[in-house]
Structures are given as structure tokens and as C-alpha cells.
Design a protein around this motif. Structure first.
Motif, PDB file in Angstrom:
ATOM      1  N   UNK A 138       0.829  -1.210   0.000  1.00 15.81           N
ATOM      2  CA  UNK A 138       0.000   0.000   0.000  1.00 15.81           C
ATOM      3  C   UNK A 138       0.860   1.256   0.000  1.00 15.81           C
ATOM      4  N   UNK A 139       1.885   1.255   0.829  1.00 17.28           N
ATOM      5  CA  UNK A 139       2.753   2.427   0.909  1.00 17.28           C
ATOM      6  C   UNK A 139       3.495   2.643  -0.406  1.00 17.28           C
ATOM      7  N   UNK A 140       3.907   1.554  -1.039  1.00 21.05           N
ATOM      8  CA  UNK A 140       4.605   1.677  -2.324  1.00 21.05           C
ATOM      9  C   UNK A 140       3.684   2.265  -3.373  1.00 21.05           C
ATOM     10  N   UNK A 141       2.401   1.907  -3.262  1.00 24.10           N
ATOM     11  CA  UNK A 141       1.416   2.478  -4.183  1.00 24.10           C
ATOM     12  C   UNK A 141       1.279   3.975  -3.969  1.00 24.10           C
ATOM     13  N   UNK A 142       1.373   4.396  -2.692  1.00 26.14           N
ATOM     14  CA  UNK A 142       1.278   5.824  -2.371  1.00 26.14           C
ATOM     15  C   UNK A 142       2.550   6.554  -2.759  1.00 26.14           C
ATOM     16  N   UNK A 143       3.694   5.925  -2.472  1.00 19.94           N
ATOM     17  CA  UNK A 143       4.987   6.537  -2.786  1.00 19.94           C
ATOM     18  C   UNK A 143       5.408   6.018  -4.153  1.00 19.94           C
ATOM     19  N   UNK A 144       4.926   6.675  -5.174  1.00 18.25           N
ATOM     20  CA  UNK A 144       5.078   6.189  -6.555  1.00 18.25           C
ATOM     21  C   UNK A 144       6.513   5.767  -6.871  1.00 18.25           C
ATOM     22  N   UNK A 145       6.625   4.571  -7.456  1.00 21.82           N
ATOM     23  CA  UNK A 145       7.935   4.107  -7.924  1.00 21.82           C
ATOM     24  C   UNK A 145       8.838   3.550  -6.838  1.00 21.82           C
ATOM     25  N   UNK A 146       8.328   3.430  -5.608  1.00 21.86           N
ATOM     26  CA  UNK A 146       9.208   2.930  -4.555  1.00 21.86           C
ATOM     27  C   UNK A 146       9.246   1.402  -4.555  1.00 21.86           C
ATOM     28  N   UNK A 147      10.323   0.884  -4.026  1.00 17.87           N
ATOM     29  CA  UNK A 147      10.588  -0.550  -3.983  1.00 17.87           C
ATOM     30  C   UNK A 147       9.823  -1.170  -2.805  1.00 17.87           C
ATOM     31  N   UNK A 148       8.998  -2.181  -3.077  1.00 12.21           N
ATOM     32  CA  UNK A 148       8.174  -2.787  -2.016  1.00 12.21           C
ATOM     33  C   UNK A 148       9.033  -3.358  -0.893  1.00 12.21           C
ATOM     34  N   UNK A 149      10.125  -4.037  -1.266  1.00 14.75           N
ATOM     35  CA  UNK A 149      10.993  -4.647  -0.244  1.00 14.75           C
ATOM     36  C   UNK A 149      11.618  -3.571   0.641  1.00 14.75           C
ATOM     37  N   UNK A 150      12.130  -2.513   0.008  1.00 10.45           N
ATOM     38  CA  UNK A 150      12.746  -1.414   0.770  1.00 10.45           C
ATOM     39  C   UNK A 150      11.702  -0.737   1.655  1.00 10.45           C
ATOM     40  N   UNK A 151      10.491  -0.598   1.113  1.00 10.54           N
ATOM     41  CA  UNK A 151       9.409   0.033   1.882  1.00 10.54           C
ATOM     42  C   UNK A 151       9.058  -0.822   3.093  1.00 10.54           C
ATOM     43  N   UNK A 152       9.016  -2.150   2.891  1.00  7.63           N
ATOM     44  CA  UNK A 152       8.706  -3.069   3.999  1.00  7.63           C
ATOM     45  C   UNK A 152       9.757  -2.940   5.097  1.00  7.63           C
ATOM     46  N   UNK A 153      11.034  -2.894   4.709  1.00  3.14           N
ATOM     47  CA  UNK A 153      12.117  -2.764   5.698  1.00  3.14           C
ATOM     48  C   UNK A 153      11.998  -1.441   6.459  1.00  3.14           C
ATOM     49  N   UNK A 154      11.672  -0.366   5.727  1.00  2.00           N
ATOM     50  CA  UNK A 154      11.537   0.952   6.353  1.00  2.00           C
ATOM     51  C   UNK A 154      10.366   0.972   7.334  1.00  2.00           C
ATOM     52  N   UNK A 155       9.262   0.314   6.950  1.00  2.00           N
ATOM     53  CA  UNK A 155       8.087   0.263   7.831  1.00  2.00           C
ATOM     54  C   UNK A 155       8.403  -0.487   9.123  1.00  2.00           C
ATOM     55  N   UNK A 156       9.085  -1.620   8.994  1.00  2.00           N
ATOM     56  CA  UNK A 156       9.419  -2.431  10.169  1.00  2.00           C
ATOM     57  C   UNK A 156      10.352  -1.646  11.097  1.00  2.00           C
ATOM     58  N   UNK A 157      11.286  -0.912  10.482  1.00  2.00           N
ATOM     59  CA  UNK A 157      12.214  -0.091  11.267  1.00  2.00           C
ATOM     60  C   UNK A 157      11.454   1.018  12.003  1.00  2.00           C
ATOM     61  N   UNK A 158      10.515   1.644  11.286  1.00  2.00           N
ATOM     62  CA  UNK A 158       9.742   2.733  11.898  1.00  2.00           C
ATOM     63  C   UNK A 158       8.854   2.179  13.022  1.00  2.00           C
ATOM     64  N   UNK A 159       8.227   1.024  12.794  1.00  2.00           N
ATOM     65  CA  UNK A 159       7.411   0.389  13.847  1.00  2.00           C
ATOM     66  C   UNK A 159       8.234   0.198  15.112  1.00  2.00           C
ATOM     67  N   UNK A 160       9.461  -0.320  14.933  1.00  2.00           N
ATOM     68  CA  UNK A 160      10.324  -0.601  16.068  1.00  2.00           C
ATOM     69  C   UNK A 160      10.652   0.688  16.813  1.00  2.00           C
ATOM     70  N   UNK A 161      10.947   1.748  16.048  1.00  2.00           N
ATOM     71  CA  UNK A 161      11.276   3.036  16.673  1.00  2.00           C
ATOM     72  C   UNK A 161      10.063   3.599  17.417  1.00  2.00           C
ATOM     73  N   UNK A 162       8.897   3.545  16.783  1.00  2.00           N
ATOM     74  CA  UNK A 162       7.692   4.125  17.381  1.00  2.00           C
ATOM     75  C   UNK A 162       7.177   3.308  18.561  1.00  2.00           C
ATOM     76  N   UNK A 163       7.370   1.990  18.499  1.00  2.00           N
ATOM     77  CA  UNK A 163       6.854   1.117  19.564  1.00  2.00           C
ATOM     78  C   UNK A 163       7.758   1.102  20.786  1.00  2.00           C
ATOM     79  N   UNK A 164       9.037   1.439  20.589  1.00  2.00           N
ATOM     80  CA  UNK A 164       9.994   1.333  21.694  1.00  2.00           C
ATOM     81  C   UNK A 164      10.344   2.677  22.331  1.00  2.00           C
ATOM     82  N   UNK A 165       9.841   3.780  21.755  1.00  2.00           N
ATOM     83  CA  UNK A 165      10.194   5.074  22.359  1.00  2.00           C
ATOM     84  C   UNK A 165       9.578   5.175  23.753  1.00  2.00           C
ATOM     85  N   UNK A 166      10.261   5.923  24.603  1.00  2.00           N
ATOM     86  CA  UNK A 166       9.834   6.022  26.009  1.00  2.00           C
ATOM     87  C   UNK A 166       8.541   6.814  26.166  1.00  2.00           C
TER      88      UNK A 166
END
Length: 228
Positions: free
Chosen positions: A161-189
Motif C-alpha cells: 500500500x505504501x509503495x502504491x502511495x509513494x510512486x515508484x518505490x521498492x516494495x521490499x525497501x518500503x517493507x524494511x523501512x516500515x518495520x524499522x519505523x514500527x520498532x522506533x515508534x513502539x519502543x520510544x519512552x
């Protein structure tokens, strides 16, 4: 202040790519409610920091500057707006530069405190009710919301879905970025991304956007009918 029966505050939380924004806007429009994208506010303050030369990796510098930008959010679900110091920020806040830095800025407690106060005042002034979407609305910003919904989806579905929104983006790279962002957002104090105990979880992986919207509209209408 008691709400009228028609007035309802709806908190919709969840990570990126779950259909949160599209769902929230559509539900608000269908039910005649106001709408607030809290993520846009964090993007706006991040954009301001970048534009004004604040090192976003320096939490102290970010904290010191946090009170300077004036962020104004328009709450019409059919045409939401956001300005920073009077400038339209709706385009600039969606750049990759802002996307890659927003987690660092939004983890700073002083930033969260200022933006949370802003969000609460907007919700309090919303005649008739409002749909507020974000990551910590049901847990921190509006813990007394009439209805709390937590949207989820598989990382694969979200990346597509995000790749569809961010035209031309790589699905695999987008998935990695999402997982990284989840980790950052879920672990912040301060106010991490988390599902409120009393939130209704809706897994959107196998659902179309229309189905998700219908599901949430039904939940809101049931809440209204019950008189909360």
C-alpha cells in the motif's frame, strides 16, 4: 463536558500502511465529523526543524526549538489542511527527507507534549465530534475517546500500500523501512505506538478500503446508538 448523543470522539491508531488516513477521512466525511491527522503535525514540526537548520538527531536542540513553529490544522475531512507559520505544509511534509526523520523528532518528549496539547485542544473544540488518527491517540492523547480503533495489517500488505502511495518505490525497501519505523515508534519512552486496552482491533490485511470504512462506520453508529 458531556457530548450530545450525536457528538462522538473517535480515536484511530495503528502503524503506517494500514489504511488509517483514508479510512479516517472517509468515516469522518460520511458521519459529518471533523478530522485530524496527527501524523501530519509531527511531520510539520519535523519539516520546520529541517528547514530551520535544527539537527534532528540532537534531542536537546529539538526540545529547545519545539515551541517555536506555529502549526495550524484544518479539520475538514474532504480537504484537510496544515500550515506552519502561515505556510502551506501539506506538500513538503510528505517528502522522503521528512519521512526518514519524523521518528527521531517525535520521540522527543517536549515535542510530544506540545503536539499532544494542540491535538487535545482541537478535539475539544470540534463541535459534533471528530475522528483523530495517529499512533498514541487512544492511549495518551484522548484516553477518554468514545470509541477507540486499532488498525493492523501484515507488513507485506502495508508495504504494498505504501509503495502504491509513494510512486515508484521498492516494495521490499518500503517493507524494511516500515518495520524499522514500527520498532522506533513502539519502543520510544514517551507515548509509544500501542493498542489501548479498550480499543477494537481491525485487521485490514484481507479487506478492501471500502470494507474497512464500512466496518468503522458501523462501530461508530453502534456507539452513538448506545448513547455511549
Amino acid at each position: 463536558m458531556p457530548h450530545t448523543v450525536e457528538s462522538v470522539i473517535v480515536a484511530i491508531d495503528g502503524p503506517s500502511g494500514t489504511g488509517k488516513s483514508s479510512t479516517s477521512k472517509a468515516v469522518a466525511a460520511k458521519l459529518g465529523l471533523r478530522y485530524l491527522d496527527t501524523g501530519a503535525q509531527y511531520r510539520a514540526i519535523t519539516w520546520w526543524m529541517i528547514t530551520n537548520g535544527v539537527d534532528v538527531e540532537d534531542a536537546q536542540a529539538v526540545a529547545t526549538a519545539a515551541g517555536k513553529p506555529v502549526i495550524v490544522s484544518g479539520t475538514d475531512p474532504t480537504a484537510p489542511t496544515i500550515t506552519v507559520d502561515g505556510l502551506d505544509a501539506s506538500g513538503p511534509i510528505r517528502t522522503q527527507e521528512v519521512t526518514s526523520r519524523v521518528s527521531a523528532v517525535s520521540a522527543v518528549p517536549e515535542v510530544r507534549s506540545i503536539i499532544t496539547d494542540l491535538q487535545r485542544s482541537i478535539a475539544a473544540q470540534a463541535a459534533g465530534g471528530i475522528v483523530v488518527e495517529g499512533r498514541d491517540i487512544g492511549t495518551t492523547v484522548l484516553p477518554d475517546a468514545d470509541l477507540k480503533i486499532f488498525l493492523t495489517a501484515s507488513p507485506e500488505a502495508r508495504a504494498a500500500r505504501r509503495s502504491g502511495e509513494l510512486k515508484g518505490s521498492d516494495v521490499h525497501a518500503t517493507r524494511e523501512a516500515l518495520i524499522k519505523r514500527d520498532a522506533a515508534d513502539s519502543s520510544r519512552k514517551t507515548s509509544p505506538l500501542a493498542k489501548a486496552d479498550d480499543a477494537v482491533e481491525v485487521d485490514t490485511t484481507e479487506l478492501t478500503l471500502d470494507q474497512v470504512i464500512e466496518c468503522v462506520v458501523t462501530l461508530v453508529e453502534e456507539k452513538r446508538a448506545a448513547g455511549k
